[in-house]
Design an enzyme around this catalytic site. Structure first.
Site, PDB file in Angstrom:
ATOM      1  N   ARG A  88      28.941 -43.861  21.140  1.00 31.71           N
ATOM      2  CA  ARG A  88      28.571 -45.197  21.609  1.00 31.71           C
ATOM      3  C   ARG A  88      27.742 -45.885  20.535  1.00 31.71           C
ATOM      4  O   ARG A  88      26.711 -45.363  20.117  1.00 31.71           O
ATOM      5  CB  ARG A  88      27.787 -45.072  22.918  1.00 31.71           C
ATOM      6  N   ASP A 123      26.607 -29.161  26.479  1.00 36.09           N
ATOM      7  CA  ASP A 123      25.503 -28.247  26.138  1.00 36.09           C
ATOM      8  C   ASP A 123      25.710 -26.895  26.794  1.00 36.09           C
ATOM      9  O   ASP A 123      25.410 -25.846  26.194  1.00 36.09           O
ATOM     10  CB  ASP A 123      24.154 -28.838  26.597  1.00 36.09           C
ATOM     11  N   ASP A 162      24.568 -31.063  31.664  1.00 36.58           N
ATOM     12  CA  ASP A 162      25.371 -31.505  30.514  1.00 36.58           C
ATOM     13  C   ASP A 162      26.436 -30.446  30.205  1.00 36.58           C
ATOM     14  O   ASP A 162      26.119 -29.344  29.737  1.00 36.58           O
ATOM     15  CB  ASP A 162      24.453 -31.716  29.300  1.00 36.58           C
ATOM     16  N   THR A 221      25.893 -52.305  19.962  1.00 36.47           N
ATOM     17  CA  THR A 221      26.814 -53.005  20.877  1.00 36.47           C
ATOM     18  C   THR A 221      27.045 -52.231  22.180  1.00 36.47           C
ATOM     19  O   THR A 221      27.541 -52.784  23.149  1.00 36.47           O
ATOM     20  CB  THR A 221      28.186 -53.186  20.204  1.00 36.47           C
TER      21      THR A 221
HETATM   22  N1  URA Z   1      28.253 -35.702  31.082  1.00 39.28           N
HETATM   23  C1  URA Z   1      27.840 -34.472  31.447  1.00 39.28           C
HETATM   24  O1  URA Z   1      28.030 -33.501  30.735  1.00 39.28           O
HETATM   25  N2  URA Z   1      27.196 -34.348  32.626  1.00 39.28           N
HETATM   26  C2  URA Z   1      26.968 -35.381  33.464  1.00 39.28           C
HETATM   27  O2  URA Z   1      26.395 -35.189  34.537  1.00 39.28           O
HETATM   28  C3  URA Z   1      27.422 -36.658  33.051  1.00 39.28           C
HETATM   29  C4  URA Z   1      28.057 -36.790  31.857  1.00 39.28           C
END
Ligand code: URA
Length: 209
Positions: free
Chosen positions: A104, A203, A200, A108
């Site tokens: 991203r 991760d 995430d 912008t």
């Molecule tokens: N991306 C992720 O890995 N987890 C989320 O909860 C939202 C976006």
């Protein structure tokens, strides 16, 4: 309008329940993401076309079914989408694999492509775009648009967990795309994470936290 299918298979629900747990480490998380992708692929390929072919068994001639229609491709959205590739290929080993990466732009806020490598005949293939989490829908919508701009016509999207906000955005932007979801969650929080979600996904797959 493309279909939105939330997978109700008990094995998928059970495994999604496991990876939501915060104590599950990267090794198990990665393995189970791959297994879920495999089961989801099985469900999402139910409508592939078949044709009759004549063969000979050791006993006699007969007619059997074989896959017909378009060849397949899997396109993970980097980086978390990589976690679903192995499971997909277990089910459809002849599929080609493309990769698409977006970031991203901080000014912008628009998604910008930083990597895209697709099979040369991608326009003729049925393409499964994969990303474990459909949150705001921003990167998914942009990735699919980039594929369309490169001539890809037949696209399905597969995610393990989706937020209603992301599903809505995806359907509005790409009503022709069928969407396969492992579990439809409640909402997004103020940081763009899915609730209850699993944190995430990138991760947790790669152990980068
Ligand atoms: N991306 C992720 O890995 N987890 C989320 O909860 C939202 C976006």
């Amino acid at each position: 309008m493309g279909k939105v299918l939330v997978m109700e298979h008990p094995l998928i629900q059970h495994k999604v329940g496991i990876i939501r747990r915060k104590e599950v480490g990267s090794k198990d998380f990665r393995e189970i993401i791959s297994e879920i992708a495999m089961y989801m692929c099985y469900e999402a390929t139910r409508d592939l076309k078949l044709q009759d072919v004549e063969i000979e068994t050791p006993i006699c001639k007969t007619t059997v079914k074989e896959l017909a229609g378009k060849k397949l491709a899997v396109v993970p959205i980097l980086r978390a989408g990589l976690g679903m590739v192995e499971g997909m290929l277990t089910m459809i080993p002849a599929a080609k694999v493309g990769h698409i990466g977006l970031y991203r732009d901080p000014d912008t806020l628009e998604p910008v492509e930083y990597y895209c490598k697709l099979p040369a005949d991608c326009g003729e293939r049925e393409v499964f775009v994969v990303d474990p989490m459909l949150a705001t829908g921003g990167s998914c919508v942009a990735a699919i648009q980039m594929l369309k701009d490169k001539g890809v016509k037949n696209i399905r999207f597969m995610c393990i967990i989706a937020a209603p906000e992301g599903v809505k955005k995806l359907q509005e932007a790409h009503p022709d795309v069928d969407v396969y979801i492992g579990a439809l969650d409640e909402k997004l929080n103020d940081h763009g994470y899915i609730v209850p979600g699993l944190g995430d996904a990138g991760d947790r797959i790669f152990g980068t936290k």
